[in-house]
Design a protein around this motif. Structure first.
Motif, PDB file in Angstrom:
ATOM      1  N   ALA A  25       0.850  -1.187   0.000  1.00 16.07           N
ATOM      2  CA  ALA A  25       0.000   0.000   0.000  1.00 16.07           C
ATOM      3  C   ALA A  25       0.889   1.242   0.000  1.00 16.07           C
ATOM      4  N   ILE A  26       0.604   2.167  -0.908  1.00 16.36           N
ATOM      5  CA  ILE A  26       1.338   3.429  -0.992  1.00 16.36           C
ATOM      6  C   ILE A  26       0.351   4.553  -0.743  1.00 16.36           C
ATOM      7  N   GLU A  27       0.592   5.315   0.285  1.00 18.62           N
ATOM      8  CA  GLU A  27      -0.354   6.354   0.684  1.00 18.62           C
ATOM      9  C   GLU A  27      -0.255   7.576  -0.219  1.00 18.62           C
ATOM     10  N   GLU A  28      -1.368   8.272  -0.320  1.00 19.26           N
ATOM     11  CA  GLU A  28      -1.397   9.523  -1.077  1.00 19.26           C
ATOM     12  C   GLU A  28      -0.405  10.520  -0.472  1.00 19.26           C
ATOM     13  N   GLY A  29       0.376  11.169  -1.325  1.00 23.32           N
ATOM     14  CA  GLY A  29       1.322  12.189  -0.876  1.00 23.32           C
ATOM     15  C   GLY A  29       2.713  11.673  -0.557  1.00 23.32           C
ATOM     16  N   GLU A  30       2.945  10.366  -0.711  1.00 22.93           N
ATOM     17  CA  GLU A  30       4.257   9.805  -0.411  1.00 22.93           C
ATOM     18  C   GLU A  30       5.211   9.928  -1.598  1.00 22.93           C
ATOM     19  N   ILE A  31       6.517   9.945  -1.286  1.00 24.93           N
ATOM     20  CA  ILE A  31       7.541   9.626  -2.271  1.00 24.93           C
ATOM     21  C   ILE A  31       8.045   8.248  -1.873  1.00 24.93           C
ATOM     22  N   PHE A  32       7.656   7.253  -2.638  1.00 31.13           N
ATOM     23  CA  PHE A  32       7.924   5.860  -2.277  1.00 31.13           C
ATOM     24  C   PHE A  32       9.104   5.355  -3.089  1.00 31.13           C
ATOM     25  N   GLY A  33      10.205   5.044  -2.415  1.00 24.34           N
ATOM     26  CA  GLY A  33      11.378   4.494  -3.075  1.00 24.34           C
ATOM     27  C   GLY A  33      11.276   2.986  -3.164  1.00 24.34           C
ATOM     28  N   LEU A  34      11.273   2.460  -4.383  1.00 24.69           N
ATOM     29  CA  LEU A  34      11.166   1.011  -4.591  1.00 24.69           C
ATOM     30  C   LEU A  34      12.525   0.476  -5.010  1.00 24.69           C
ATOM     31  N   SER A 185       1.390  15.497  -6.100  1.00 26.58           N
ATOM     32  CA  SER A 185       1.517  14.189  -6.742  1.00 26.58           C
ATOM     33  C   SER A 185       2.159  13.176  -5.802  1.00 26.58           C
ATOM     34  N   THR A 186       1.668  11.956  -5.853  1.00 23.26           N
ATOM     35  CA  THR A 186       2.328  10.829  -5.201  1.00 23.26           C
ATOM     36  C   THR A 186       3.377  10.292  -6.173  1.00 23.26           C
ATOM     37  N   ILE A 187       4.555   9.939  -5.654  1.00 25.96           N
ATOM     38  CA  ILE A 187       5.662   9.519  -6.514  1.00 25.96           C
ATOM     39  C   ILE A 187       6.099   8.105  -6.148  1.00 25.96           C
ATOM     40  N   ILE A 188       6.280   7.257  -7.159  1.00 27.95           N
ATOM     41  CA  ILE A 188       6.999   5.994  -7.000  1.00 27.95           C
ATOM     42  C   ILE A 188       8.311   6.141  -7.748  1.00 27.95           C
ATOM     43  N   TYR A 189       9.421   5.906  -7.047  1.00 27.15           N
ATOM     44  CA  TYR A 189      10.744   6.194  -7.605  1.00 27.15           C
ATOM     45  C   TYR A 189      11.624   4.964  -7.473  1.00 27.15           C
ATOM     46  N   THR A 190      12.088   4.428  -8.604  1.00 30.07           N
ATOM     47  CA  THR A 190      13.037   3.332  -8.550  1.00 30.07           C
ATOM     48  C   THR A 190      14.401   3.826  -9.004  1.00 30.07           C
ATOM     49  N   SER A 191      15.440   3.296  -8.390  1.00 32.49           N
ATOM     50  CA  SER A 191      16.799   3.738  -8.728  1.00 32.49           C
ATOM     51  C   SER A 191      17.809   2.684  -8.301  1.00 32.49           C
TER      52      SER A 191
END
Length: 315
Positions: A25-34, A185-191
């Motif tokens: 679950a990814i909450e609204e407003g997060e910057i989620f690092g995957l 914006s909610t962000i999903i960021y992979t790196s």
């Protein structure tokens, strides 16, 4: 409210699960690092989330809408910045953004405003009339981002957006991520660059072998799991050095959790405040490996990642 809900999702190829009953679950407003090593299932998960790949089992919802049952509505809410550049070299920067924005249904004043905002955010307003063929790699990456955000998506997915670019463009992109998040914006960021994820993420998820093996804020992960230090030993090798034998003996040590060679340095994972340094130096000397220097790092995301997966992020 959850912006993304992944429920028991499975993706199989030839009967083998590359994503294995994933729940996230990814909450609204997060910057989620995957995060995850190559082959962990990150890209497959993103492709299912965006509707580019069918889901073998389970379901994904974005902003409360099922990807399985209403993929077009989900796509309108997403801006995808792919790892491979998706721009037209012989169209102007502005025309590139207009093209992609129109695909999302923008017209008239909303289109003009969205294009101008996107150009301003990525720092290309003064190059709007120029063709990307004349741009540096970093500028092309920034244009790639602009094409994905002009329609003001609720969810932005950035898949390795800084691969192969200069430090200035990398910093510009990271600042742009923060600004997009502040704008709602909610962000999903992979790196594959751990320092990027540490710099911008509000929460981090680590995947391995198709499963989510850790998830939480950086503080939570370091407190709950990250109790290991990373020892970097810079070495010199001679023709009679026995590197493989040394690594094998290090891994047999009861206090050493991981040991691997990265270029001219051994990366060794061991418990914090552990007193095994003399044993390590003895083993390396025994196998005719000269130590030039060593540096010990306290627990951070990199040591946590190594501890959980047994691999470096950029392996």
């Amino acid at each position: 409210m959850n912006m993304v809900q992944i429920r028991n999702v499975v993706k199989k190829y030839n009967g083998k699960a590359v994503v294995d009953h994933l729940n996230l679950a990814i909450e609204e407003g997060e910057i989620f690092g995957l995060l995850g090593p190559n082959g962990a299932g990150k890209s497959t998960t993103i492709h299912m989330l965006t509707g580019l790949l069918p889901i073998s089992g389970g379901d994904i919802s974005v902003d409360g809408i099922s990807v399985k049952h209403n993929p077009l509505e989900v796509k309108r809410r997403i801006g995808l910045v792919p790892q491979d550049l998706a721009i037209y070299e012989q169209m102007s920067a502005r025309d590139n953004i207009v093209f992609f924005a129109k695909l999302y249904g923008l017209r008239g004043k909303a289109l003009e405003a969205g294009v101008d905002e996107a150009l301003e955010l990525v720092g290309l307003s003064d190059r709007r009339k120029d063709k990307p063929a004349s741009f540096s790699g970093g500028m092309k990456r920034r244009l790639n981002i602009a094409c994905a955000i002009a329609h003001r998506p609720r969810l932005i997915i950035m898949d390795e957006p800084t691969v192969g670019i200069d430090p200035h463009s990398r910093n510009h992109i990271l600042e742009s991520v923060k600004q997009l998040n502040e704008a709602g914006s909610t962000i999903i960021y992979t790196s594959h660059y751990m320092e990027e994820v540490e710099a911008i993420s509000t929460k981090v998820g680590i995947m391995n072998q198709g499963r989510l093996i850790a998830c939480g804020t950086q503080h939570q992960l370091k407190e709950d799991i990250g109790q290991d230090d990373k020892l970097t030993v810079t070495i010199s090798l001679s023709p009679d050095s026995e590197v493989d034998a040394a690594i094998g003996e290090l891994l047999e040590h009861p206090r050493i959790k991981q040991a691997s060679l990265q270029e001219n340095a051994l990366q060794i994972l061991l418990p914090s405040a552990d007193g095994s340094l003399q044993d390590i130096l003895f083993i390396l000397s025994k196998h005719r490996i000269l130590v030039q220097s060593f540096e010990r790092e306290e627990p951070n995301l990199e040591t946590l990642f190594m501890s959980l997966t047994g691999r470096q992020l950029r392996d």
